[in-house]
Design a protein around this motif. Structure first.
Motif, mmCIF file in Angstrom:
data_model
loop_
_atom_site.group_PDB
_atom_site.id
_atom_site.type_symbol
_atom_site.label_atom_id
_atom_site.label_comp_id
_atom_site.label_asym_id
_atom_site.label_seq_id
_atom_site.Cartn_x
_atom_site.Cartn_y
_atom_site.Cartn_z
ATOM 1 N N ASP A 32 -2.169 5.997 1.498
ATOM 2 C CA ASP A 32 -2.490 5.500 3.118
ATOM 3 C C ASP A 32 -3.325 4.892 3.818
ATOM 4 O O ASP A 32 -4.259 4.122 3.477
ATOM 5 C CB ASP A 32 -3.421 7.336 3.680
ATOM 6 N N PHE A 33 -3.366 3.757 4.246
ATOM 7 C CA PHE A 33 -3.313 2.959 5.044
ATOM 8 C C PHE A 33 -3.053 2.701 6.577
ATOM 9 O O PHE A 33 -3.307 3.335 7.466
ATOM 10 C CB PHE A 33 -1.624 1.976 4.573
ATOM 11 N N GLN A 34 -4.947 2.799 6.427
ATOM 12 C CA GLN A 34 -5.513 2.631 8.007
ATOM 13 C C GLN A 34 -5.671 1.511 8.635
ATOM 14 O O GLN A 34 -6.704 0.006 7.595
ATOM 15 C CB GLN A 34 -6.438 3.601 8.354
ATOM 16 N N THR A 35 -5.893 1.677 9.705
ATOM 17 C CA THR A 35 -6.405 0.181 10.119
ATOM 18 C C THR A 35 -7.682 0.199 12.048
ATOM 19 O O THR A 35 -7.053 1.489 12.277
ATOM 20 C CB THR A 35 -5.869 -0.486 11.242
ATOM 21 N N ASP A 36 -8.169 -0.223 12.095
ATOM 22 C CA ASP A 36 -9.472 0.195 12.735
ATOM 23 C C ASP A 36 -9.943 -1.278 13.388
ATOM 24 O O ASP A 36 -10.604 -1.593 13.060
ATOM 25 C CB ASP A 36 -10.495 0.729 12.423
ATOM 26 N N ALA B 166 0.708 -1.119 0.208
ATOM 27 C CA ALA B 166 -0.448 0.106 -0.189
ATOM 28 C C ALA B 166 0.553 1.199 -0.300
ATOM 29 O O ALA B 166 0.512 2.319 -0.713
ATOM 30 C CB ALA B 166 -0.985 0.229 0.984
ATOM 31 N N GLU B 167 2.129 1.146 0.825
ATOM 32 C CA GLU B 167 2.743 2.411 0.796
ATOM 33 C C GLU B 167 3.397 1.926 0.174
ATOM 34 O O GLU B 167 4.039 4.008 -0.281
ATOM 35 C CB GLU B 167 3.393 2.339 2.275
ATOM 36 N N LYS C 222 -5.181 -2.322 -5.204
ATOM 37 C CA LYS C 222 -4.924 -2.442 -6.568
ATOM 38 C C LYS C 222 -5.493 -1.759 -7.677
ATOM 39 O O LYS C 222 -4.931 -0.730 -8.128
ATOM 40 C CB LYS C 222 -5.470 -4.310 -7.107
ATOM 41 N N TYR C 223 -7.165 -1.534 -7.032
ATOM 42 C CA TYR C 223 -7.843 -0.397 -7.844
ATOM 43 C C TYR C 223 -8.350 0.788 -6.819
ATOM 44 O O TYR C 223 -9.534 1.973 -6.969
ATOM 45 C CB TYR C 223 -9.491 -1.129 -7.891
ATOM 46 N N THR C 224 -7.399 1.517 -6.077
ATOM 47 C CA THR C 224 -6.884 2.701 -5.725
ATOM 48 C C THR C 224 -5.824 3.251 -6.020
ATOM 49 O O THR C 224 -5.107 2.699 -5.495
ATOM 50 C CB THR C 224 -7.318 2.898 -3.864
ATOM 51 N N LYS C 225 -6.130 4.776 -6.778
ATOM 52 C CA LYS C 225 -5.243 5.351 -7.143
ATOM 53 C C LYS C 225 -4.617 6.614 -6.082
ATOM 54 O O LYS C 225 -3.420 5.783 -6.318
ATOM 55 C CB LYS C 225 -5.244 5.648 -8.714
ATOM 56 N N ASP C 226 -5.129 6.347 -5.868
ATOM 57 C CA ASP C 226 -4.199 7.074 -4.295
ATOM 58 C C ASP C 226 -5.810 7.273 -3.510
ATOM 59 O O ASP C 226 -6.875 7.376 -3.898
ATOM 60 C CB ASP C 226 -4.125 9.260 -4.790
ATOM 61 N N GLY C 227 -5.272 7.729 -2.629
ATOM 62 C CA GLY C 227 -6.119 7.728 -1.618
ATOM 63 C C GLY C 227 -5.199 7.315 0.015
ATOM 64 O O GLY C 227 -4.922 6.866 0.336
ATOM 65 N N PHE C 228 -6.622 6.497 0.276
ATOM 66 C CA PHE C 228 -6.866 5.492 0.992
ATOM 67 C C PHE C 228 -7.059 3.982 1.388
ATOM 68 O O PHE C 228 -8.212 3.896 0.389
ATOM 69 C CB PHE C 228 -7.683 5.512 2.987
#
Lengths: 124, 552
Positions: free
Chosen positions: B413-417, B407-408, B445-451
């Motif tokens: 932005d790799f988040q965990t909850d 992810a990085e 794979k399917y996220t270009k930018d963001g989280f």
């Protein structure tokens, strides 16, 4: 210093494991075939054995059987293979392996951590 | 004509001669019937049937021509025998000409020379005086007056028979050793037949004046018919139940035929002929269908055996392929991680990043192999789960730390909850880990930018109501949310099919196209549910898995 014996015919894997385990403070013994492994185990008495299954002259299962027949040796054996079928798993466990790992699942460091856990008696 | 009919109806069936002729005729009829039924379209079977039919007729008339003392009947019968004699040798010739082919194009000399020749001669002999012109009555015994046409008859018959043997021998010589057998068998049968014929009809009468066996002409033909039938059926397995059915049909036909012969009035005759023809047609259909059924069953069994072998081969291939693919992948991952972990010295940030890319790609390929293996197991109904009390939280935590790197690498932005506490589920840990891995992998794979956010909550029902820790909680929900390309309403259902891709799939390489198909299979086998939530294309998506918790 803990002694680990790696019985594996793939030279690249042997190199990867040696680099990682030596960095983690192990003494690494390397054998490339089950047959060599048997005599080496008797001479060197490692603390743990990493055993591949598919090897040319004496495969992993034959090695386990040979070790069992020679009752003076009682070293925990971790079977590492890229075969993930139930038969291989069952055969390894009934032959006396303490754990069966799928090689491709582990990077060098991850394998070192896993072996550490096994040696501490955690997750067999 | 009437005298002949009376003659037939008054035959003494306890007479040994008649019995042997009768049985032989029946046997030849049966053989012809069986051969024909086994392959009604083949010119070989048809020719054999014709030969057997003519043989039956010839044998019959040959026998009764010796039983009459009425000159007129005698002459007619003898002319009939000659007539049939022409056709008998011709049908013998015809059979050996066509055997063993299924279809034959007859050459011009055959159609326009030989056949008309036989027609003309045989009818001349029957209706005219070509061979027999009258009857001599000599102290109560009858002999026919023979004309010169007998030479023509004898020549024709001999030529036809010699040619037939020539065909047969030629076939034996030119065919390969393995194919010779049927021809040799027929040759032996034919030789036996002709030896008997010459003995009964020529040698015994001429040299020893024993004419007693001449009426038994039928019996001489038997060796040829038997050997030929054997040759035709040698390669076919003949099931006992088929023989039974065939015999049954045959006797039914024979019975109705015999009824025809013993009809007393024209009305009865017509009725019985009608019945006989009807029974004959039905029998042929009946027996034909039995043979077809058997043939199809055999084919089906063969196909089944082949399919099972193919299945096994496929399994073995996938097993081997998986192992062979995993070995180099293990090495790539091993060396790449050795680099990134600094085992062989420190790397610059850029160098580390490069090594991580290698690692992530190799891992992706390993996942594809895993997917293929799992799908094969599902398809073969061999997907076995090893259920055990598993703490899902541990799996999610491990995965989260593994998947942070890819992810990085994409600057996401790799988040965990992940909620506290244990999340015990009766699950196959390996398979469930694969499901979660596929979902996180897809998101990245399917996220270009963001989280990309990985979360794990408890819920008190499986409709997705989230709640804080309360007693009586029944389900856990694992999810991956992202700000990626999202999923349109129409695509949501399709994504769970094999080899389907969402919109924008062309943007990304890699992946097996099987991840969601497998995920749904596995989650449902665990008694859970997998759901896609998305507000539409370009609006991100959340993939969630709900599983029932067990309370320890």
């Amino acid at each position: 210093m803990k002694k680990i014996m790696i019985i594996e015919d793939d030279k690249d894997l042997q190199e990867i494991y040696r680099l990682n385990f030596e960095l983690a403070g192990y003494e690494v013994l390397q054998e490339f075939d089950g047959l060599d492994g048997i005599s080496s185990v008797v001479d060197n008495k490692p603390d743990i054995i990493l055993l591949d299954v598919m090897m040319p002259n004496m495969d992993g299962f034959a090695f386990l059987k040979a070790m069992k027949d020679n009752t003076s040796i009682n070293v925990p054996v971790v079977v590492c293979s890229n075969l993930s079928d139930k038969e291989t798993y069952a055969k390894a466990v009934s032959a006396g392996a303490v754990s069966v790992l799928l090689k491709v699942d582990y990077s060098g460091k991850q394998l070192v951590d896993k072996i550490g856990h096994i040696m501490n008696g955690v997750d067999i | 004509m009437k005298e002949i009919l009376t003659l037939i109806q008054n035959l003494n069936f306890t007479n040994l001669d008649l019995l042997s002729v009768g049985i032989t005729i029946a046997a030849i009829a049966l053989l012809g019937f069986i051969v024909y039924i086994s392959n009604v379209k083949s010119i070989t079977s048809i020719s054999f049937l014709i030969f057997c039919t003519v043989t039956m007729l010839w044998s019959f008339f040959n026998y009764i021509s010796y039983q009459t003392s009425d000159p007129e009947s005698y002459l007619i019968l003898w002319k009939t025998v000659i007539f049939l004699g022409f056709w008998h040798s011709f049908s013998f010739f015809n059979f050996l000409y066509v055997f063993p082919r299924g279809k034959v194009v007859f050459p011009s000399w055959y159609k326009y020379l030989l056949f008309p020749y036989i027609v003309v001669l045989s009818f001349w002999a029957f209706a005219g005086d070509l061979v027999f012109s009258g009857v001599l009555i000599n102290n109560g015994s009858l002999t026919p007056i023979v004309e010169r046409g007998i030479i023509l008859f004898t020549l024709t018959v001999c030529l036809l028979i010699i040619s037939s043997f020539v065909f047969l021998i030629r076939r034996i010589v030119i065919s390969k050793d393995v194919d010779k057998k049927p021809y040799v068998i027929i040759l032996v049968g034919a030789l036996l037949t002709f030896v008997l014929l010459f003995t009964f009809n020529l040698i015994l009468p001429a040299l020893f004046e024993i004419t007693r066996f001449i009426p038994l002409g039928a019996v001489t033909i038997l060796p040829f018919s038997v050997f030929t039938t054997y040759a035709i059926f040698k390669h076919k397995t003949f099931k006992v139940k088929n023989i039974g059915s065939t015999l049954m049909a045959f006797f039914l036909c024979t019975a109705t035929f015999v009824e025809v012969i013993f009809a007393e009035t024209p009305g009865q005759l017509i009725l019985r002929v009608g019945i006989f023809l009807f029974v004959l047609l039905i029998s042929i259909e009946f027996v034909k269908n039995i043979f077809i059924l058997e043939h199809l069953t055999e084919k089906l069994e063969d196909a089944n055996v082949k399919l099972q072998a193919l299945d096994k081969l496929k399994s073995e291939f996938i097993s081997l392929a998986s192992h062979q693919l995993r070995s180099p992948l293990t090495v790539i991952k091993g060396y790449a991680s050795t680099l990134t972990d600094g085992v062989v010295g420190d790397l610059t940030d850029k160098q580390k990043e490069v090594a991580q890319h290698i690692y992530v790609s190799a891992q992706g390929l390993a996942n594809v192999v895993e997917d293929f293996l799992n799908v094969t197991k599902i398809e073969q109904g061999g997907m076995k789960y090893e259920f055990a009390y598993t703490d899902i939280r541990t799996i999610v935590n491990d995965l989260a730390s593994d998947m942070r790197i890819p992810a990085e690498l994409k600057k996401l932005d790799f988040q965990t909850d992940i909620n506290e506490g244990t999340f015990m589920v009766n699950a196959d840990a390996t398979k469930m880990k694969q499901v979660f891995l596929n979902l996180i992998d897809n998101s990245i794979k399917y996220t270009k930018d963001g989280f990309v956010k990985v979360w794990l909550h408890s819920v008190n029902d499986d409709k997705g109501e989230s709640a804080d820790s309360k007693p009586g909680l029944k389900y856990m929900k694992f999810g991956v949310s992202d700000s990626g390309i999202g999923v349109s309403e129409e695509t949501k259902a399709k994504l769970f099919q094999k080899f389907s891709r969402g919109e924008g799939a062309v943007m990304n390489g890699g992946g097996s196209g099987l991840g969601l198909y497998l995920a749904e299979e596995i989650v449902e086998a665990h008694g859970g549910k997998i759901v896609i939530d998305s507000e539409g294309l370009g609006k991100g998506a959340t993939f969630s898995v709900t599983l029932p918790l067990i309370h320890v």
